[in-house]
Design an enzyme around this catalytic site. Structure first.
Site, PDB file in Angstrom:
ATOM      1  N   ARG A  74       0.816  -1.327  -0.093  1.00 12.71           N
ATOM      2  CA  ARG A  74      -0.133   0.036  -0.050  1.00 12.71           C
ATOM      3  C   ARG A  74       0.852   1.342   0.084  1.00 12.71           C
ATOM      4  O   ARG A  74       1.622   1.296   0.713  1.00 12.71           O
ATOM      5  CB  ARG A  74      -0.890  -0.075   1.261  1.00 12.71           C
ATOM      6  CG  ARG A  74      -1.625   1.122   1.188  1.00 12.71           C
ATOM      7  CD  ARG A  74      -2.510   1.227   2.704  1.00 12.71           C
ATOM      8  NE  ARG A  74      -2.974   2.332   2.665  1.00 12.71           N
ATOM      9  CZ  ARG A  74      -3.304   3.293   3.782  1.00 12.71           C
ATOM     10  NH1 ARG A  74      -2.862   3.042   5.086  1.00 12.71           N
ATOM     11  NH2 ARG A  74      -3.798   4.561   3.695  1.00 12.71           N
ATOM     12  N   HIS A 117      -2.897  10.943   1.065  1.00 10.57           N
ATOM     13  CA  HIS A 117      -2.344  10.562   2.308  1.00 10.57           C
ATOM     14  C   HIS A 117      -1.360  11.868   2.863  1.00 10.57           C
ATOM     15  O   HIS A 117      -0.498  11.991   3.178  1.00 10.57           O
ATOM     16  CB  HIS A 117      -1.401   9.235   2.336  1.00 10.57           C
ATOM     17  CG  HIS A 117      -1.065   8.648   3.550  1.00 10.57           C
ATOM     18  ND1 HIS A 117      -1.100   7.394   4.196  1.00 10.57           N
ATOM     19  CD2 HIS A 117      -0.659   9.501   4.955  1.00 10.57           C
ATOM     20  CE1 HIS A 117      -0.756   7.168   5.314  1.00 10.57           C
ATOM     21  NE2 HIS A 117      -0.544   8.476   5.914  1.00 10.57           N
ATOM     22  N   GLU A 165      -7.133   8.278   6.808  1.00  2.25           N
ATOM     23  CA  GLU A 165      -7.261   8.927   8.099  1.00  2.25           C
ATOM     24  C   GLU A 165      -8.047  10.084   7.893  1.00  2.25           C
ATOM     25  O   GLU A 165      -7.419  11.235   8.483  1.00  2.25           O
ATOM     26  CB  GLU A 165      -6.032   8.791   8.858  1.00  2.25           C
ATOM     27  CG  GLU A 165      -5.693   7.533   9.186  1.00  2.25           C
ATOM     28  CD  GLU A 165      -4.483   7.288  10.391  1.00  2.25           C
ATOM     29  OE1 GLU A 165      -4.183   8.601  11.163  1.00  2.25           O
ATOM     30  OE2 GLU A 165      -4.138   6.144  10.807  1.00  2.25           O
ATOM     31  N   ASN A 190      -7.199   1.601   9.975  1.00  4.90           N
ATOM     32  CA  ASN A 190      -5.899   1.806  10.723  1.00  4.90           C
ATOM     33  C   ASN A 190      -5.960   1.894  12.194  1.00  4.90           C
ATOM     34  O   ASN A 190      -6.602   2.801  12.749  1.00  4.90           O
ATOM     35  CB  ASN A 190      -5.215   3.321  10.273  1.00  4.90           C
ATOM     36  CG  ASN A 190      -5.091   3.375   8.879  1.00  4.90           C
ATOM     37  OD1 ASN A 190      -5.192   2.616   8.030  1.00  4.90           O
ATOM     38  ND2 ASN A 190      -4.289   4.649   8.416  1.00  4.90           N
ATOM     39  N   TYR A 205      -3.892   1.469  16.022  1.00  4.06           N
ATOM     40  CA  TYR A 205      -2.739   1.561  16.565  1.00  4.06           C
ATOM     41  C   TYR A 205      -2.940   1.186  18.141  1.00  4.06           C
ATOM     42  O   TYR A 205      -2.096   0.500  18.881  1.00  4.06           O
ATOM     43  CB  TYR A 205      -1.936   2.874  16.560  1.00  4.06           C
ATOM     44  CG  TYR A 205      -1.491   2.868  15.160  1.00  4.06           C
ATOM     45  CD1 TYR A 205       0.011   2.407  14.801  1.00  4.06           C
ATOM     46  CD2 TYR A 205      -2.222   3.498  13.942  1.00  4.06           C
ATOM     47  CE1 TYR A 205       0.456   2.555  13.632  1.00  4.06           C
ATOM     48  CE2 TYR A 205      -1.487   3.593  12.591  1.00  4.06           C
ATOM     49  CZ  TYR A 205      -0.381   3.095  12.254  1.00  4.06           C
ATOM     50  OH  TYR A 205       0.230   3.136  11.292  1.00  4.06           O
ATOM     51  N   GLU A 259      -3.475  -0.224   8.364  1.00  8.37           N
ATOM     52  CA  GLU A 259      -2.232   0.123   8.980  1.00  8.37           C
ATOM     53  C   GLU A 259      -2.278  -0.435  10.343  1.00  8.37           C
ATOM     54  O   GLU A 259      -3.333  -0.487  11.130  1.00  8.37           O
ATOM     55  CB  GLU A 259      -2.268   1.645   9.075  1.00  8.37           C
ATOM     56  CG  GLU A 259      -1.570   2.496   8.104  1.00  8.37           C
ATOM     57  CD  GLU A 259      -1.488   4.043   8.119  1.00  8.37           C
ATOM     58  OE1 GLU A 259      -1.201   4.348   9.256  1.00  8.37           O
ATOM     59  OE2 GLU A 259      -1.606   4.663   7.247  1.00  8.37           O
TER      60      GLU A 259
END
Ligand code: BGC
Length: 509
Positions: free
Chosen positions: A101, A146, A191, A331, A333, A402
């Site tokens: 990606r 992005h 995002e 995404n 985290y 992600e």
């Protein structure tokens, strides 16, 4: 049987059952599950002003005085992937990736921001990268946006100008036309919450607009419409001949109520962050999450505004956005605890935080990398979030676009090794609960420019030496772990990666 013999017998049974349980602990990924890694143009490409590329908002920000990036650095050269893309593809082959990606730099392709000028050198670069990957059967997954808006478009208001719906749609159309014969997986925007919150609310990221509770909601509205425009262009004009898919990548962290009493506060956090984008696209009704509409309208009225700071969607717009994504790109985290008490009313007014009206924090012990304290290691939060996405949005198929962990430079990245193992294990827990997860992209293939943190914090499976002009890449311990996971399509707790091993390309890659 003597006591000694009984003891020996029991010891043998115990050892055997342990060996079996270790073997049983090897967990397989579902058939068809795809493994990849991700990067973004500004973070890796460099060549900021080469071959006709124009300035974007991160060039502009990092060249301003004083430069707000922590180490005073920029993406001017970054990992130099513009020139070293062949080595990047070689690394993908070493890892055995099925897909990669990456994002297109809008200002490299369309230097004026508009399709009146198409920069052939930019087209060549992306063609070369795509073709090099396809040579080895690595599928490109392209993110259109992005975070690196052409500066000229920013000067016209960027994501708060309603015309960005046309601008983004035109840019997307050019990209589909140029690359869609070979690219079958498109991500519109990466995002949105980070773009609108860090860029237009708290002034942390480019374009650093400090307007909490006001311009971020304008940004959200036009960003969602721009995303939907690109989706419909692809769906109607390109999908019939190109047969690919298109979706959005949302950032979603897990918000856990500290105690049962704070359930609503945690739910608010999820709705204001993930739901702000997911509800309009993935819910059956579309439109903003009801709690956002009600709360922001009420607060705006109390605060003396003549209308809600959350701009309304017309019924046509609601329909235009609803269903405009083939997958839920996620995404993820980390996780936060959430609570709400008297102190949760001490926010600036108006502000996004005040609109939520709750506080969040992380436990010290989650920061397994003591010297960085950036990403908290909380795998169970990943499972909970995935299950909630399934429940709230009708079993939507999910692609993890992600997931990754931050350390300081160094090849012995045991905390990252543990993070990848535990988060992939948590992903498999979600799959076992019936969540439809189709793919996983590690962030990141290689060290890169970590936005406002500069090069201080590293996310790469491969370390990049930014002091060396040649930008050499060296696999970390985590690269050997990921390679093994991709090779075996399984998680084996007994596998010990070795950072000093020699990285090679396996047959067939
Ligand atoms: C972004 C990446 C970033 C990563 C690590 C994500 O929010 O999409 O660009 O590098 O997090 O902070």
């Amino acid at each position: 049987m003597s006591c000694k013999l009984i003891f020996l017998f029991l010891a043998l049974v115990y050892a055997h059952s342990n060996a079996v349980s270790v073997r049983q602990n090897v967990r397989k990924f579902p058939d068809g599950f795809a493994f990849g890694a991700a990067t973004a143009s500004y973070q890796v490409e460099g060549a900021w002003n080469e071959d006709g590329k124009s300035e974007n908002i991160w060039d502009h920000l990092t060249h301003s005085q004083p430069n707000p990036v922590k180490d005073g650095s920029s993406g001017d050269v970054a990992a130099n992937s513009y020139h070293l893309y062949k080595r990047d593809v070689e690394m993908m082959r070493e890892l055995g990736l099925q897909f990669y990606r990456f994002s297109l730099s809008w200002s490299r392709l369309l230097p004026t921001g508009f399709p009146d000028v198409i920069n052939q050198a930019g087209v060549d670069y992306y063609n070369n990268l795509i073709d090099e990957m396809l040579k080895y059967n690595i599928q490109p997954m392209i993110t259109l946006y992005h975070w690196d808006l052409p500066q000229k478009l920013q000067e016209m208001g960027g994501w708060t100008n309603s015309h960005i719906v046309d601008w983004f749609g035109d840019y997307a159309q050019v990209a589909f036309k140029l690359f869609g014969d070979r690219v079958k997986s498109w991500i519109t925007i990466n995002e949105p919450h980070s773009i609108c919150y860090y860029g237009y609310s708290i002034g942390h990221f480019a374009p650093r607009i400090d307007s909490s509770g006001v311009s971020e909601y304008m940004c959200t509205k036009y960003l969602l419409l721009a995303h939907a425009r690109a989706y419909h262009i692809y769906d109607q004009e390109f999908r019939p001949s190109q047969n690919g898919n298109i979706f959005i990548a949302l950032s979603g962290q897990w918000y856990q109520s500290e105690t049962d009493e704070y359930h609503d506060a945690a739910e608010d956090y999820i709705q204001f962050t993930v739901g702000q984008y997911a509800h309009p696209i993935f819910s059956t009704t579309g439109d903003w999450p009801p709690v956002m509409k009600e709360r922001i309208a009420a607060k705006s009225a109390e605060q003396g505004f003549f209308r809600s700071r959350l701009p309304a969607f017309s019924p046509e717009e609601v329909e235009y956005i609803r269903g405009s994504s083939d997958f839920f790109g996620l995404n993820h985290y980390t996780t936060y605890y959430v609570y709400r008490n008297e102190s949760s009313t001490n926010f600036a007014v108006p502000s996004f935080e005040d609109d939520i009206g709750a506080d969040r924090y992380q436990l010290q012990e989650w920061h397994t990398q003591k010297d960085v304290k950036y990403i908290g290691h909380v795998p169970w939060g990943f499972t909970k979030l995935l299950v909630k996405i399934k429940e709230d949005y009708n079993d939507v198929p999910i692609q993890i676009t992600e997931n990754g962990f931050s350390t300081l430079p160094g090849l012995e990245d045991d905390t990252r090794v543990a993070y990848y193992f535990d988060y992939l294990n948590a992903l498999l827990d979600a799959v076992e609960s019936g969540v439809d997860v189709r793919s996983y992209a590690a962030w990141s293939l290689l060290d890169n420019f970590e936005w406002i943190e500069g090069y201080g914090i590293r996310f790469g499976l491969y370390e990049v030496d930014f002091e060396d002009e040649a930008r050499p890449r060296t696999p970390r311990k985590s690269a050997f772990l990921y390679k093994e996971i991709v090779r075996t399509r399984a998680l084996d707790p007994s596998f010990e990666p070795d950072a000093s091993a020699t990285m090679t390309i396996d047959q067939g890659h």
